[in-house]
Write a protein that holds these residues in place. Structure first.
Motif, mmCIF file in Angstrom:
data_model
loop_
_atom_site.group_PDB
_atom_site.id
_atom_site.type_symbol
_atom_site.label_atom_id
_atom_site.label_comp_id
_atom_site.label_asym_id
_atom_site.label_seq_id
_atom_site.Cartn_x
_atom_site.Cartn_y
_atom_site.Cartn_z
ATOM 1 N N ALA A 147 2.259 1.864 -3.398
ATOM 2 C CA ALA A 147 1.208 2.309 -4.320
ATOM 3 C C ALA A 147 0.669 3.697 -3.965
ATOM 4 O O ALA A 147 -0.018 4.321 -4.762
ATOM 5 C CB ALA A 147 0.068 1.301 -4.342
ATOM 6 N N GLY A 148 0.956 4.165 -2.739
ATOM 7 C CA GLY A 148 0.567 5.542 -2.392
ATOM 8 C C GLY A 148 -0.794 5.676 -1.737
ATOM 9 O O GLY A 148 -1.504 6.662 -1.958
ATOM 10 N N HIS A 149 -1.182 4.706 -0.927
ATOM 11 C CA HIS A 149 -2.461 4.810 -0.211
ATOM 12 C C HIS A 149 -2.351 5.893 0.860
ATOM 13 O O HIS A 149 -1.414 5.892 1.654
ATOM 14 C CB HIS A 149 -2.801 3.459 0.423
ATOM 15 N N SER A 178 0.827 -1.210 0.000
ATOM 16 C CA SER A 178 0.000 0.000 0.000
ATOM 17 C C SER A 178 0.860 1.257 0.000
ATOM 18 O O SER A 178 0.522 2.252 -0.652
ATOM 19 C CB SER A 178 -0.919 0.017 1.227
#
Lengths: 481, 248, 438
Positions: free
Chosen positions: B48-50, B45
């Motif tokens: 991915a840049g959550h 996460s």
């Protein structure tokens, strides 16, 4: 970094109502106020026969005794009916012979609205009747339609040229005393569209009316009457826009549909009246009465995409009078900022083996309130009536409301009625999933909302569906949830 | 491809990653294994840049470019793809419509026009064949009512369509029966090339029999505590995660 | 003088019979004023769109029945759960019957409202609870409040589990030609306490009786309340039941309403959540015939986060009967993570039977799961065919299917003997022979 909810909200709020321009057209506008004299003046202006004048006066007298309804789940400052001008028309020649005679300013307006009459004329696609400030200014394709015996013109023209049809059907579906706004409309309507499809004729193109309120301080009261004679078919489209103004403008229309035996009417609306500013100032009050009557084996299908207006009060309905008749209602209502919508339908099952379907998608964002109100009524004679209703609400953010008020009244034991309703929100996980695939948050929300509305969007004619999807996108000023 | 140095991250104030170092080069497949709660999914996460995850220390460079200020969609545009452990349902949006929107969003970010319809169609046919996806499946609403296997296959289908540089497969094997696992693994193997890289996150060694990694890392308590070749996965399977705890 | 005027005029006489220094004297007077202003509801009120009280209130009723009557226990035994030991609070024509009752003050209070209202030791409780959750704007509730004198009072102290169910039974004998009854119940289930209550209204012979009942229920933190309403009265009896429930954190309240007989029944069932993690269950079975009329009006007011409500109402309507379901779920903007479900299924057996259903959702919070569904229809033809193909005659097959349709609401009934009794009652109503097994 990814969008925070706040950033997203801000970005979306900057979207402006893109049809909010005002066109400087020379217009003739009546002084404000309503009286028998004004009603008579409107009638005289339109050179109407005596029966029409009397019909209007009857409506006016009934209206004076009526109270504005207050049962809907909407709150607004009641309009001052004496502060409105009831007639405003672009100054023009009596009739346009060709498109070239139309005021260039007006043509420019249509260009901005994305309707090019020129294009329309060339492409055999859609026949358009355009109503600005309640007066029909242009009807295209009259000739092509005329060859099939189809009458498509402004209602004023119809009163002159086809009085027998108008006299027979006007007020037959929505009586003058039906309700407060219908009575008002009957008294003062200045124009609207009229359409008659003869027996056995399948209308070869979509018929379309484009409504626009332009002048300040006016109300728009158009009247539409569509008659599909036996075994005929017509698909009818209606679109609306208005300039952005800080005052509330009143729109009180009446639409009557008559579907005779074995005929079918498909009536689609994309309503994008000015919704008011994001602070809730201004916007159109949209109080509309739409109703169709279905005779034996006929079908009326209402599809609406409601994104505009400050307050909407609208229940397109079907009286399923004939045996085996079918009524359908497909609706998307999107409210944002301070918009309020109380909309739905009535399906009145009178005939045997009648069927109705209701699919309603409500999307609430900002500080708006969105209500579905529907009635399914099965009368004792209506053996084997069937109804299926599905009402889904999508909430965006925590300052808005979604409400469902279905009324189901069954007085026949062979009826089968099913009603379902759900409420959901756009999940942050859904938005992140889209982001991860390279889709930005704004587009992600549009995608999810379009998915939510898909069953209804699918019912719209192709060219309208695209416009409607764009509209949904533009009108969204929500949050990720 | 991606270089992660001393990465610390937390969610809702709770520290989960405590100094990750990882260097994945083009053409490589890295497996990250570890017990539940070791921070495997958090790592995916964070890459991915959550926005629920806050990076408190350290750097992530994708082909030398700092990721920290990029939004999730910008990272996707740069070529990061995450195959979700729990793919999300989007009712009313078909698989085709979704992938079309995603591809065109990525193209737009690179200044390209929308992909022509026939090209799109050709590509969809080709890639769905790769993953033995039925054409009827493509018109269904995204992940709605999909079985576990269908969801995972759909993730790898999207990976095939988007042709990312760096793919992170988060527990792609969970919920898959052996036949589905083989199809998915076969699809992934066909997508392997010298120009891309893959990070496989898994709890079990099973998937690694089919997607053979170049390197295996063991994650524990937010840190990589042991790295090795594919044999490490076998050793881990034999000895269990308690063995790792003893190592720490 | 019409009946409404009589109610207003008789209040002085009513007040004179009781102590004017009573602390709730002013409450009665204020409530009467509310009723005077509002009057009886009419069909113009949205909440009363489908039920008219006109035929009821056009008649005249005795408001003050004669004191203490007795009934032979054997004659009414069948109306009690005689198979098991229970606490009982029994009223005959509105007057307490010590002979038929079995009250207690041993560890819990199962006694009379009149005692609670007048005795000093209950003063604080009355001040805390009386007329607090009841809707003070509602005209019929106000009418009841203004005539509050008698009813059941139940108090289950902290941590106490009532070992026996409590039966609250109102008999009307028919000795008065017509009678207007207004019982007032107060039930307080304190923290972590548990109780089961059964309420019943029963006429012993055909005569005009209208009961306008108000019950206030307080379920404190972690409390568990299981409440059953048995409405199987003669066709001369009408009932307006107003029940208000206040739930604190983590409490669980279940109300089952069995509407199987009576001339006109209106159930106003209101749930209010005052803390998080409340669980509310509302279930109903309605089986009507002839010209019977039942109107279920439910409100679940989700004002707190993380609460749940489950509603399941089934209706079977024969003859010229009329069934109404008006269920409202309200979710406040604070009430995130609410789960609210509502289901209303109806079967119309005969031509002239009517059903009106209006399930409403009013939702102001976004992170919620709310749904409602309702159906009106007939029995499934395929199932019917299946049963017939197994040799079951059509009539029996239909009865069996209807029975199965209604019966599954009983699953959540916790008192086995009650479940059995209701089951038999339903079977009998529908003409199903359950055989020896049940």
């Amino acid at each position: 970094m990814a969008y925070t909810e706040e950033e997203l909200k801000k970005e979306l709020e900057t979207k402006e109502y893109e049809y909010g321009f005002y066109t400087d057209i020379d217009s003739e506008t009546f002084p404000i106020g309503l009286s028998e004299e004004i009603v008579e003046r409107i009638s005289a202006k339109k050179n109407e026969p005596e029966w029409m004048t009397q019909w209007r006066l009857e409506a006016f007298r009934a209206w004076k005794k009526m109270d504005e309804p207050d049962w809907a789940n909407v709150h607004y400052k009641k309009p001052d009916f004496q502060a409105i001008s009831y007639y405003s028309a672009p100054l023009k020649k009596d009739k346009y012979e060709s498109i070239d005679e139309v005021d260039p300013e007006l043509l420019a307006t249509f260009e901005k609205l994305g309707i090019s009459l020129d294009e329309q004329k060339k492409l055999a696609g859609v026949a358009v009747d355009i109503v600005v400030d309640s007066v029909s200014v242009a009807t295209t394709f009259k000739k092509t339609l005329g060859e099939k015996g189809i009458i498509f013109c402004s209602i004023s023209e119809a009163i002159q040229d086809h009085p027998e049809l108008v006299k027979k059907y006007i007020g037959s579906v929505v009586p003058v005393k039906d309700n407060f706004y219908a009575a008002l409309n009957s008294a003062v309507f200045s124009d609207g569209s009229f359409c008659y499809i003869p027996k056995g004729v399948r209308c070869p193109m979509e018929l379309s009316t484009y409504f626009r309120i332009n002048q300040a301080g006016t109300g728009q009261f158009e009247r539409t009457l569509v008659i599909a004679d036996e075994s005929s078919y017509v698909s009818y489209l209606e679109g609306c826009t208005a300039p952005s103004r800080d005052e509330n403008q009143l729109h009180a229309a009446v639409v009557e549909l008559v579907a005779l035996d074995h005929s079918e009417i498909k009536y689609s609306t994309v309503q994008n009246w000015y919704p008011g500013g994001k602070d809730g100032v201004g916007g159109v009050y949209n109080f509309v009465t739409k109703r169709g009557i279905c005779h034996t084996h006929s079908k009326i299908s209402w599809t609406q995409v409601e994104t505009g207006s400050a307050v909407t009060w609208k229940y397109p309905s079907c009286i399923l009078k004939g045996d085996y008749s079918i009524g359908e209602f497909y609706s998307i209502a999107l409210t944002n900022n301070y918009q309020q919508a109380d909309t739905g339908t009535k399906m009145v099952h009178l005939g045997k083996n009648t069927k109705s379907t209701i699919i309603s998608k409500g999307i609430s964002a900002g500080k708006s309130q969105n209500s579905y109100r529907g009635l399914v009524q099965v009368h004792p004679r209506a053996t084997n009536a069937r109804n299926f209703s599905q009402c889904d609400s999508l909430l965006m953010g925590n300052d808005c409301g979604a409400h469902t008020f279905p009324y189901i009244e069954v007085r026949n034991n062979s009826a089968q009625i099913e009603h379902e309703a759900t409420t959901s929100k756009i999940g942050e996980d859904q938005v992140f999933y889209c982001n991860q695939r390279g889709i930005d948050p704004e587009k992600a929300i549009a995608l999810i909302v379009n998915g939510f509305s898909k069953e209804v969007l699918n019912k719209l004619p192709m060219e309208f569906a695209v416009e409607a999807q764009k509209l949904l996108e533009i009108s969204l000023e929500g949050s990720v949830g | 491809m991606i270089t992660i140095e001393n990465l610390h991250a937390q969610v809702e104030g709770k520290k989960i990653l405590n100094g990750i170092d990882l260097d994945v080069k083009s053409g490589e497949v890295h497996a990250i294994m570890g017990p539940n709660g070791s921070g495997k999914s958090t790592l995916s996460s964070v890459i991915a840049g959550h926005h629920d995850y806050e990076v408190t220390e350290g750097t992530m460079l994708l082909e030398g470019e700092d990721l920290s200020e990029m939004s999730a969609e910008e990272r996707a545009h740069k070529g990061i793809f995450l195959s979700f452990q729990y793919p999300v349902e989007i009712p009313g949006v078909s698989v085709t419509n979704f992938i079309k929107t995603a591809i065109n969003a990525n193209r737009k970010a690179h200044g390209l026009e929308n992909m022509p319809a026939n090209e799109m169609l050709k590509k969809i046919r080709e890639k769905s064949a790769l993953l033995e996806i039925d054409s009827r499946f493509l018109s269904r609403s995204l992940n709605e009512g999909f079985s576990g296997g269908e969801k995972k296959r759909n993730e790898i289908f999207q990976m095939a369509m988007l042709e990312p540089k760096l793919s992170i497969l988060d527990e792609t094997d969970s919920g898959l029966d052996i036949d589905a696992l083989k199809i998915v693994a076969n699809g992934v193997n066909k997508l392997r090339s010298k120009d891309n890289a893959i990070i496989v996150i898994t709890h079990y060694q099973r998937l690694l029999e089919y997607i053979v990694p170049d390197f295996v890392h063991v994650l524990f308590d937010g840190k990589i505590v042991k790295s090795g070749t594919k044999d490490l996965a076998l050793e881990l399977e034999a000895k269990g995660y308690d063995w790792i705890k003893e190592l720490v | 003088m019409d009946f409404q005027e009589k109610l207003l005029a008789s209040h002085i006489a009513f007040e004179e019979e009781i102590d004017l220094t009573d602390p709730i004297h002013q409450v009665r007077i204020d409530s009467l004023k509310t009723f005077e202003v509002k009057g009886f509801p009419t069909r113009k009120d949205e909440a009363w769109k489908y039920t008219s009280l006109n035929t009821l209130i056009r008649k005249d009723y005795e408001l003050f029945p004669k004191a203490e009557k007795s009934i032979d226990l054997q004659k009414v035994k069948k109306y009690f759960l005689y198979e098991i030991d229970t606490y009982k609070v029994v009223f005959i024509d509105g007057v307490y019957s010590p002979f038929l009752s079995n009250t207690t003050h041993d560890g819990l209070d199962v006694c009379l409202m009149s005692a609670a209202l007048t005795k000093a030791k209950y003063k604080d409780l009355i001040n805390t609870y009386f007329n607090k959750i009841a809707n003070q704007e509602d005209s019929l509730t106000s009418l009841n409040t203004s005539y509050t004198r008698e009813g059941a009072y139940v108090y289950i102290p902290k941590g106490t589990v009532a070992e026996k169910p409590i039966e609250i039974i109102h008999f009307s004998t028919g000795e008065e030609k017509s009678l207007w009854l207004q019982p007032r119940n107060l039930i307080v289930v304190d923290q972590n306490a548990q109780v089961q209550i059964i309420e019943r209204h029963q006429s012993l012979k055909e005569h005009d009786v209208v009961t306008n009942s108000v019950t206030e229920i307080y379920a404190h933190q972690d409390a568990l309340l299981d409440y059953y309403k048995i409405q199987n009265d003669l066709t001369s009896a009408a009932l307006i039941d107003n029940t208000y429930i206040s739930q604190d954190r983590n409490s669980n309240v279940k109300v089952h309403t069995f509407s199987l007989g009576g001339k006109l029944i209106r159930n106003n069932l209101n749930f209010h959540h005052k803390g998080e993690h409340c669980d509310s269950t509302l279930k109903g079975i309605t089986i009507l015939e002839d010209k019977q009329h039942v109107d279920h009006f439910t409100l679940v007011d989700h004002s707190q986060p993380n609460c749940e409500s489950h509603q399941d109402y089934k209706g079977v309507y024969a003859g010229e009967s009329k069934g109404i379901f008006n269920g409202k779920i309200f979710v406040d903007r604070l009430a995130q993570k609410t789960n609210a479900f509502q289901q209303n299924n109806n079967i119309l057996l005969d031509d002239k039977a009517t059903v009106n259903t209006k399930p409403q959702l009013e939702i102001f919070a976004d992170d919620v799961k709310c749904s409602h569904g309702c159906t009106v229809g007939q029995l499934d033809n395929d199932t019917l065919f299946y049963l017939r193909s197994r040799g079951i005659p059509e009539k029996e097959a239909k009865a069996l299917m209807t029975y199965a349709f209604a019966n599954n609401v009983l699953e959540s009934v916790e008192i086995p003997i009650l479940k059995k009794r209701i089951n038999l009652l339903i079977a009998k109503k529908l003409g199903v022979n359950l055989g020896l097994g049940l």
